[in-house]
Enzyme design. Sequence first.
Site, PDB file in Angstrom:
ATOM      1  N   GLY A   1       0.830  -1.199   0.000  1.00 56.36           N
ATOM      2  CA  GLY A   1       0.000   0.000   0.000  1.00 56.36           C
ATOM      3  C   GLY A   1       0.868   1.254   0.000  1.00 56.36           C
ATOM      4  O   GLY A   1       1.944   1.281  -0.613  1.00 56.36           O
ATOM      5  N   SER A   2       0.440   2.269   0.728  1.00 51.53           N
ATOM      6  CA  SER A   2       1.134   3.563   0.666  1.00 51.53           C
ATOM      7  C   SER A   2       2.509   3.551   1.304  1.00 51.53           C
ATOM      8  O   SER A   2       3.273   4.497   1.113  1.00 51.53           O
ATOM      9  CB  SER A   2       0.286   4.630   1.336  1.00 51.53           C
ATOM     10  OG  SER A   2      -0.954   4.712   0.664  1.00 51.53           O
ATOM     11  N   THR A   3       2.856   2.500   2.072  1.00 51.92           N
ATOM     12  CA  THR A   3       4.210   2.475   2.623  1.00 51.92           C
ATOM     13  C   THR A   3       5.224   2.332   1.496  1.00 51.92           C
ATOM     14  O   THR A   3       6.423   2.505   1.697  1.00 51.92           O
ATOM     15  CB  THR A   3       4.401   1.306   3.612  1.00 51.92           C
ATOM     16  OG1 THR A   3       4.134   0.080   2.930  1.00 51.92           O
ATOM     17  CG2 THR A   3       3.451   1.415   4.785  1.00 51.92           C
ATOM     18  N   PHE A   4       4.724   1.985   0.305  1.00 53.36           N
ATOM     19  CA  PHE A   4       5.592   1.817  -0.858  1.00 53.36           C
ATOM     20  C   PHE A   4       5.950   3.166  -1.496  1.00 53.36           C
ATOM     21  O   PHE A   4       6.828   3.239  -2.346  1.00 53.36           O
ATOM     22  CB  PHE A   4       4.858   0.933  -1.874  1.00 53.36           C
ATOM     23  CG  PHE A   4       5.713   0.417  -2.992  1.00 53.36           C
ATOM     24  CD1 PHE A   4       6.770  -0.459  -2.755  1.00 53.36           C
ATOM     25  CD2 PHE A   4       5.454   0.779  -4.311  1.00 53.36           C
ATOM     26  CE1 PHE A   4       7.544  -0.937  -3.793  1.00 53.36           C
ATOM     27  CE2 PHE A   4       6.225   0.295  -5.353  1.00 53.36           C
ATOM     28  CZ  PHE A   4       7.271  -0.563  -5.088  1.00 53.36           C
ATOM     29  N   LYS A   5       5.266   4.214  -1.062  1.00 53.39           N
ATOM     30  CA  LYS A   5       5.433   5.494  -1.758  1.00 53.39           C
ATOM     31  C   LYS A   5       6.834   6.076  -1.614  1.00 53.39           C
ATOM     32  O   LYS A   5       7.307   6.781  -2.497  1.00 53.39           O
ATOM     33  CB  LYS A   5       4.380   6.489  -1.277  1.00 53.39           C
ATOM     34  CG  LYS A   5       3.011   6.158  -1.888  1.00 53.39           C
ATOM     35  CD  LYS A   5       1.902   7.020  -1.353  1.00 53.39           C
ATOM     36  CE  LYS A   5       0.586   6.638  -2.029  1.00 53.39           C
ATOM     37  NZ  LYS A   5      -0.585   7.177  -1.317  1.00 53.39           N
TER      38      LYS A   5
END
Lengths: 387, 629
Positions: free
Chosen positions: B319-323
């Site tokens: 999810g957004s931790t990949f950003k």
Amino acid sequence: MLRPTQRLHSRLNRTEMSWREKIWQINWSLIAVLTAIAGIGFLTLYSAAKGSLEPWAVKQMVRFAMGIGLMITVAVVDLRFWMRHAYTLYAVSIVLLIAVELKGTIGMGAQRWIDLGFIQLQPSEIMKIAMILTLSRYFHGASVQDVGRPTFLIPPLLLVLLPVALVMKQPDLGTAMMVLMSSGAIFFMAGVRLWKFAILLASGLGAIPVAWQFLHDYQKKRVIIFMNPDQDPLGAGYHITQSKIALGSGGLFGKGYMNGTQSGLNFLPEKQTDFIFTMYGEEWGLMGGLFLLGLYVVLTGFGYAIALRCRAQFGRLVSLGITTTFFLYFFINTAMVMGLVPVVGVPLPLISYGGTAMLSLLFGWGLVMSAYIHRDLPIGRRGGHDD
Amino acid sequence: MYHDNDRTKLFSRRALMLAGGKGALISALIARMYYLQVVEADRYTMLSEENRVAIRLLLPPRGLILDRSGIAMAVNQHNYRVLVVSEKTPSLDYTLDALAQIIALTDHDRGRVTKEVRRRRSFVPITVRENLSWEEVARIEVNAPDLPGVMIDVGQSRFYPLEHLGAHILGYVSAVSENDQTDNDPLEELPGFRIGKAGVEKIYDMALRGKGGTSQEEVNAVGRVMRELERREGEPGVDLTLTLDMRLQEYAAQRLGDESAAVVVMDIHTGDVIVMASTPSYDPNAFNRGLTHDEWKELSTNPRAPLQNKAISGTFAPGSTFKMVVAIAALEAGVISPEQTVLCRGHTELGSIKFHCWKKGGHGSVDLINAIKGSCDVYFYEIARRVGFDKVAEVANRLGLGVHTGIDLPNERPGLIPTRAWKRKALKQPWHPGESLINGIGQGYCLTTPLQLAVMTARIANGGVQVVPHVARELITDKDSASRPAPNWPSCGVSQRSLALVRRGMNAVSNEPGGTAFRARIEQEGMWLSGKTGTAQVRRITMRERETGVKKNEELPWKERDHALFVAYAPEDAPRFSIAVVVEHGGGGSAVAAPIARDIMLEVQKRERARIASGHDCGDHACGHKEHG
């Protein structure tokens, strides 16, 4: 160049034999000796199972019967057929050896066989025979002068080293040594000078420290244990210690059939396979051991007689090659259980429980018999009737 | 024809020589046979018939497993067994009946004993039941006169005093089965021997098991032990100290509660894994005791997978931790500058497909820092599209995602970071441009383990050093342990500028009003954390649902709820620890995962301070002594 005497010996000069003649020529005394040895095996397996035909003796009998059938079939096939197809068989064995390397099932910690579903194919067993046929064919057409040329010897040397390297990689040290030694015997019989062997031997000894690096840990362990069996009384040293106790306690006449206490109490591991001679020696003593050894010597003698009687070099080399392989089997196995050489997985021929070795050995004797049946046949350089 | 005659003569001569050689070898065989069976026959006969030597292997105690502060995690316990010797009982059935009145015996136990007795010789003790309680032992001892042939024996068994705590890292031991990889260690053939089946028990099995001793015993003709001749004690297994802190582990497990979740805390410089919890857990003692069929069924079919170590074997969309990864890739490729802004209206379009931001009204105009702070999807759609996903994947791999981290635990899964080449090979399909967008916010094919996320965060926080996590404090080889050499890890090859920018964004997430984790910040001076929330969607939201209003997680069945994720490092000014929290189907990252991470990280730092403080005191004390002396 037709010499007049040849017309008189028409039988000697014929290139084809009828089936009836071939059957007539089968050497039944050779089969009798083979059966006597196998019979000792059945008796010992019966005793190993504490007086029961199951699970080993019956299966072994069936395999022997099949093996004899195979042997006679191989024997009546024209010797030139085997010569013509020697290289093909060699190539097939190499492909199979590479195939086990790539995707063989792992058995006993080593990749040694391919499972074809109905039979477990052990390419290294086929290679033992293919190697002998190939070298015999190579040297068949060679004159004494040919053999004297070093360049002539390089191709067969490579032919030997390739499968040996593959078998070593499996890792199967015992088979690799056997292929190497029986090939050496053929080189020797073909007339390669002794000093050339000396050079090879010397360079081989020089390579030992290098080869040591490539040995697997368990192989190193076996060699170390052989040097010093007390170091590891539970591992391989245990086998040897127990084996010596069993043999030694057998004494001159043995403890009597079915009375082997060491093996009976399961002190002896693998008593039905590689260590079967120990069990036999415990029950039958020195006398029994000498009797079995005598039978093996008689069989070896047959091989020599057939080789010397053969007209074609191919038949002579094949006979002695097979005989030497057979000799190595029983020598290495008995020497191993008596603690003379390190433990390598070599069965006692025709006696140890196991199918593949039995069939490949009898296949080999089929070739010797074929050499006997076709002993008077002249064979051309390429396996034709003449050239 | 060729010189057949010469050759035949040569052949005969050589045949004779070869035969001579063989004859010599056979003579050697005969001589050896004679030596063994005639010369030495008496000695061997004595060894064989009157007293023969049996060598019995002694089981060495298995190495202990301790946490970093010395709390015992795996120990060896006495295992009281009740045995029966059939030749000493007047009737086996009668004795077993009598025994069954004192301790519980199942029909299965009885059947096994009767079968064993028939197979073994009559003086061999047969185990009736293991793991007796003290009370049972006492009852048997008291009734001993009525129980002829029954005896109590003490063996060793593995015991895990912390039960569920740290079970996934410890693993468990059980009897050797046919499927186990054996390496010809004679110990493996002992009936009481246990082999490590999971966790560190498995990966360090060779070191833990030790070396067997031997006892040479004189055995008479029927195999009865007469006396011991020589005893050689073996070497006990190596004791294993882990980097885990069991008090923190306990706190973390409590904090995760009943959720199906995982948390990893690690030292970003040394790679020490300090906490690795996966819930729900199991009691490894149950495996040693033997599981009942129902217990096994419950453990293996539970949808929350108690047997799985989710920290290394559970794979989740990041999810957004990949950003952060996408941001670094874009900065490195030079397709954006930190000041450049992207306008977020709540969605973006690529061709005819609409890609939505989580914030319905949109973020407005955002630069890099604000995009991370508010976790703006549209911004990352845009930069992922510009940089192309292959470059993102490369940075992800270097930061530790989609590859094995190399931790010293079995069954670690690599997860997946897709590339064009992977998709062509695995799915036989070309890459769609839209997939760069979807994967650019950590959805789509992306799968990571919680440990990988902690490693990624550590590498961002430590300045791009490719730290490798481990759970054993020392470097363990087959039979030995030595202290770890100073780490010498290579760099990720990412510029410090990119890492600093991303860290500033993470700081904003946690410490600036409007950041997605502002409510879960740490307020204690010097313990501030910087993090990033993530909410990984596991179902597809249809157009129709968007129109009528996206369903809330509470309205959905458990299996369809979002995964809640949070990654962080702390302290903000001098990073030391990284954390990753994944709550499977837990809901939103900022509401569920961030508070858990905050609480654990606070506890980790408090404990670290207390440790330093006490260590410091000790040092002063020692110094004082020196001065006085």
